[in-house]
Write a protein that holds these residues in place. Structure first.
Motif, short mmCIF file in Angstrom:
data_model
loop_
_atom_site.label_atom_id
_atom_site.label_comp_id
_atom_site.label_asym_id
_atom_site.label_seq_id
_atom_site.Cartn_x
_atom_site.Cartn_y
_atom_site.Cartn_z
N SER A 150 0.75 -1.28 0.02
CA SER A 150 0.06 0.03 -0.02
C SER A 150 0.90 1.26 0.13
CB SER A 150 -1.14 -0.03 1.13
OG SER A 150 -0.13 -0.20 2.72
N VAL B 100 -5.03 1.38 -0.57
CA VAL B 100 -4.67 1.40 -1.99
C VAL B 100 -5.76 0.31 -2.66
CG1 VAL B 100 -3.15 0.82 -4.07
CG2 VAL B 100 -2.53 2.24 -1.98
N GLU B 101 -6.24 0.61 -3.70
CA GLU B 101 -7.19 -0.30 -4.89
C GLU B 101 -6.41 -1.87 -4.76
OE1 GLU B 101 -8.79 -2.65 -7.68
OE2 GLU B 101 -7.02 -1.32 -7.78
N GLU C 54 -4.29 -2.39 -7.94
CA GLU C 54 -3.07 -1.68 -8.13
C GLU C 54 -1.96 -2.18 -6.87
OE1 GLU C 54 -0.25 1.22 -8.79
OE2 GLU C 54 -2.01 0.69 -9.97
N ARG C 55 -2.48 -2.59 -5.66
CA ARG C 55 -1.75 -3.29 -4.67
C ARG C 55 -1.02 -4.63 -5.35
NH1 ARG C 55 -2.38 -5.80 -0.70
NH2 ARG C 55 -4.79 -6.07 -0.69
N ARG D 272 1.80 -3.48 -7.63
CA ARG D 272 2.95 -3.18 -6.88
C ARG D 272 3.87 -4.11 -6.41
NH1 ARG D 272 0.72 2.13 -3.85
NH2 ARG D 272 -0.21 3.57 -5.76
N PHE E 195 -5.86 7.78 1.49
CA PHE E 195 -5.85 6.91 -0.07
C PHE E 195 -4.47 7.31 -0.59
CE2 PHE E 195 -10.30 7.21 1.45
CZ PHE E 195 -10.63 5.67 1.32
N ASN E 196 -3.81 6.13 -0.84
CA ASN E 196 -2.25 6.70 -1.52
C ASN E 196 -2.63 6.34 -3.13
OD1 ASN E 196 0.34 6.99 -2.07
ND2 ASN E 196 0.91 5.03 -1.02
N LYS E 197 -3.31 7.30 -3.66
CA LYS E 197 -3.34 7.28 -5.13
C LYS E 197 -2.10 7.93 -5.84
CE LYS E 197 -6.53 7.28 -8.83
NZ LYS E 197 -8.27 7.66 -9.17
N SER E 198 -1.83 9.09 -5.09
CA SER E 198 -0.74 9.94 -5.42
C SER E 198 -0.09 10.02 -4.07
CB SER E 198 -1.38 11.44 -5.64
OG SER E 198 -0.35 12.52 -5.67
N CYS F 244 -0.97 12.02 -0.57
CA CYS F 244 -1.15 11.06 0.57
C CYS F 244 -0.17 11.62 1.56
CB CYS F 244 -0.97 9.70 0.15
SG CYS F 244 -1.33 8.80 1.45
#
Length: 198
Positions: free
Chosen positions: A13, A126-127, A130-131, A134, A176-179, A183
């Motif tokens: 995340s 994090v969605e 996406e996780r 990563r 939320f760690n989209k950016s 974040c």
């Protein structure tokens, strides 16, 4: 009185990166509450940064001295790995505030040990798709990728961070760690606000 800002979230995340960036912040000047683990050190990790990497004998030494605050042992595909927090004399809340990183379970145990008022949860989200991307990308950079363990962790996260458990732990605010930049900015503002309140 100082606070312990406790970062947690599912695997991949971005919590390790966020932890490092916050630790480097000259504005926050937070001490480090470093957890211990018996798992092998990963490429790119440093002793005393992400964790104190120790063997089982060291864990039993802390346990015998009744200095283990909380501990969790995971049956991984590579054998049992223990993660634990020890009262090793490095934390003094009368003098400073600290930054720590760990699991929801360890957060609950530290909250019981240090007191509800001393712990400030920072839950990073994090969605899932996406996780997973990563996690695979990170594992590909390792000398010996452990894809089976990656999958075990990913599936275990669904239970470890279930909505029911988050609610029981009193986790209301989420970052939320989209950016990463956005974040980090939000988390920094949250920490500064809590420091002023204390």
């Amino acid at each position: 009185m100082g606070k312990i800002f406790y970062i947690m979230g599912k695997s991949s995340s971005g919590k390790d990166t966020i932890y490092r960036k916050l630790q480097e912040s000259e504005n926050l000047k937070l001490g480090r509450l470093v957890l211990y683990t018996t798992r092998p050190i990963r490429d790119g990790e440093k002793e005393g940064q992400e964790y104190h990497f120790v063997d089982e004998a060291k864990y039993f030494e802390f346990d015998k001295a009744e200095k283990v605050i909380e501990a969790r042992t995971y049956q991984t595909v590579y054998g049992p790995w223990t993660y634990f927090t020890a009262d090793d004399g490095s934390v003094d809340l009368s003098k400073t505030s600290y930054l720590a990183i760990g699991t929801l379970e360890s957060y609950q145990n530290l909250k019981a040990y240090y007191g509800v008022a001393s712990l400030c949860p920072i839950y990073v989200e994090v969605e899932d798709g996406e996780r997973l991307k990563r996690a695979i990308a990170r594992e590909e950079t390792q000398k010996e990728p452990h894809y089976e363990e990656l999958c075990r962790r990913f599936l275990a996260d669904a239970e470890d961070f279930s909505e029911e458990k988050l609610e029981q732990a009193g986790i209301e605010k989420r970052f939320f760690n989209k950016s990463l930049e956005t974040c980090l900015s939000e988390i920094t503002a949250y920490i500064k606000k809590r420091l002023i309140e204390s």
